[in-house]
Design a protein around this motif. Sequence first.
Motif, PDB file in Angstrom:
ATOM      1  N   ARG A  17       0.763  -1.277  -0.100  1.00  0.00           N
ATOM      2  CA  ARG A  17       0.023   0.005   0.052  1.00  0.00           C
ATOM      3  C   ARG A  17       0.900   1.241   0.035  1.00  0.00           C
ATOM      4  O   ARG A  17       0.545   2.225  -0.711  1.00  0.00           O
ATOM      5  N   VAL A  21       0.351   4.446  -2.801  1.00  0.00           N
ATOM      6  CA  VAL A  21       0.158   5.775  -2.491  1.00  0.00           C
ATOM      7  C   VAL A  21       1.534   6.405  -3.079  1.00  0.00           C
ATOM      8  O   VAL A  21       0.958   7.692  -3.422  1.00  0.00           O
ATOM      9  N   GLU A  26      -2.805  11.304  -6.027  1.00  0.00           N
ATOM     10  CA  GLU A  26      -3.313  11.593  -4.905  1.00  0.00           C
ATOM     11  C   GLU A  26      -3.315  10.357  -3.874  1.00  0.00           C
ATOM     12  O   GLU A  26      -3.740   9.331  -4.311  1.00  0.00           O
ATOM     13  N   PRO A  27      -3.296  10.394  -2.606  1.00  0.00           N
ATOM     14  CA  PRO A  27      -3.306   9.355  -1.581  1.00  0.00           C
ATOM     15  C   PRO A  27      -4.693   8.854  -1.649  1.00  0.00           C
ATOM     16  O   PRO A  27      -5.073   7.633  -1.534  1.00  0.00           O
ATOM     17  N   THR A  28      -5.752   9.620  -2.007  1.00  0.00           N
ATOM     18  CA  THR A  28      -7.164   9.138  -1.841  1.00  0.00           C
ATOM     19  C   THR A  28      -7.404   8.329  -3.094  1.00  0.00           C
ATOM     20  O   THR A  28      -8.423   7.607  -3.209  1.00  0.00           O
ATOM     21  N   HIS A  29      -6.531   8.321  -3.891  1.00  0.00           N
ATOM     22  CA  HIS A  29      -6.914   7.262  -5.263  1.00  0.00           C
ATOM     23  C   HIS A  29      -6.653   5.816  -4.846  1.00  0.00           C
ATOM     24  O   HIS A  29      -7.030   5.210  -5.886  1.00  0.00           O
ATOM     25  N   GLY A  31      -7.490   3.012  -3.330  1.00  0.00           N
ATOM     26  CA  GLY A  31      -8.861   2.319  -2.405  1.00  0.00           C
ATOM     27  C   GLY A  31      -8.570   1.220  -1.662  1.00  0.00           C
ATOM     28  O   GLY A  31      -7.790   0.894  -0.926  1.00  0.00           O
ATOM     29  N   GLU A  32      -9.606   0.313  -1.532  1.00  0.00           N
ATOM     30  CA  GLU A  32      -9.750  -0.915  -0.749  1.00  0.00           C
ATOM     31  C   GLU A  32      -8.759  -2.003  -1.300  1.00  0.00           C
ATOM     32  O   GLU A  32      -8.435  -2.016  -2.480  1.00  0.00           O
ATOM     33  N   CYS A  50      -8.439   1.431  -7.599  1.00  0.00           N
ATOM     34  CA  CYS A  50      -8.201   2.828  -7.981  1.00  0.00           C
ATOM     35  C   CYS A  50      -9.552   3.446  -7.963  1.00  0.00           C
ATOM     36  O   CYS A  50     -10.553   3.312  -8.708  1.00  0.00           O
ATOM     37  N   THR A  51      -9.462   4.719  -7.154  1.00  0.00           N
ATOM     38  CA  THR A  51     -10.647   5.516  -7.021  1.00  0.00           C
ATOM     39  C   THR A  51     -10.400   6.790  -7.930  1.00  0.00           C
ATOM     40  O   THR A  51     -11.437   7.737  -7.928  1.00  0.00           O
ATOM     41  N   ALA A  52      -9.635   6.850  -8.764  1.00  0.00           N
ATOM     42  CA  ALA A  52      -9.174   8.054  -9.743  1.00  0.00           C
ATOM     43  C   ALA A  52     -10.353   8.262 -10.641  1.00  0.00           C
ATOM     44  O   ALA A  52     -10.904   7.264 -11.127  1.00  0.00           O
ATOM     45  N   ARG A  53     -10.929   9.278 -11.097  1.00  0.00           N
ATOM     46  CA  ARG A  53     -11.609   9.558 -12.058  1.00  0.00           C
ATOM     47  C   ARG A  53     -11.456   9.124 -13.700  1.00  0.00           C
ATOM     48  O   ARG A  53     -10.324   9.169 -13.921  1.00  0.00           O
TER      49      ARG A  53
END
Length: 372
Positions: A17, A21, A26-29, A31-32, A50-53
């Motif tokens: 992880r 990161v 972005e660290p928020t990109h 996910g689980e 991956c939570t990126a758009r």
Amino acid sequence: MAATKDAVLDRAVDLAREVAVEIAEEPTHVGEYLGAVRESERLVSHRFACTARGYRGWAWTVTVARVPRGRTATVCEAELLPGDDAILPRPWVPWSERLRPGDIGPGDVLPFRPDDPRLEPGWTPTGDPELDEVAIDELALARVRVLSPQGRDEAAERWYRGSRGPTSAGAVASAAACASCGFLVKLQGSLGTVFGVCANAWSPDDGKVVSLDHGCGAHSETDVEPVPSEWPAPDPLIDETSIDVVDRGRAAAAEPEPVVVVPVDEPTDELTDEAPSDDVPTPAAPAQEAGDAVTGETAPAPEGETPATEDVPADEDAAAPTPAESAVAEGAPADDAVAEDSPTDAPTGVATPADEAPADETPDGGDAPTSA
């Protein structure tokens, strides 16, 4: 051979992880955790969503490994890989192969392709006049490279299936094909059996290659069907300097129609110019009786009726004078004239033969004697 479990590499989730990161924007990109995949012996890949758009279905993949009998996991590589339901772009194609018709603009230059399959070497002069003349003058092969059979077939297929072939909307609606048009210029060689160049300025295909069974509305031998105009007809132009304009309504009012008079007592079958009247003709009243031959009295006319008179010529309208009127005209009293002519013993109211007027002096309208 299936890979065996590796406890050291399976426990390296936190290490994987941290690497994901680090490479993400972005660290928020990151996910689980999606699980681990055993790639080979002592080689495991950890996956994170991956939570990126724009990267739905993609996962951050970090691969770790260890040396034989080692107790420490080492990161081999980290990357963003698509999953089974990921949105993928089209396969990568070199730019020279991605070009399409119309992509080349003014000033653009394509790179040279020595191995273009659409071309083949042209004609090299052999020194034989007959062969060189046919190849250079008639077949136009005096170039370094000319169309190969593959290039010629591709061009013919592209032109025939395009917007200037027989299946276009304009060709289907046309009344005749380009083969019979006078503006068609045929090509040379084998392509001339199927294609030509349009030379009609009014055609939408002017200056373009068209198939012989193509067509448009500018064909040289077709015509349009005449249709009635939707605009009302204009008033005629009258040159008042060379003709006289007469108002027929005023002329008719100024010149009344002639009237033909027909005598009442003379029936006629001839038609007159008078317009028919809606009035019902009134029957002529019976002529008044001349009177009693003895008393000289005439029967009274019925109430509401007027004795009818006959029309006589204009020169006979004046009736002949009676004996009494003649006596008055001579200066003698009317009573004396009557007394002298009448006998004393004649009954009153009875006319004598002397009182009768000559037959030629009896006025028109009756021969009854005049009463005393």
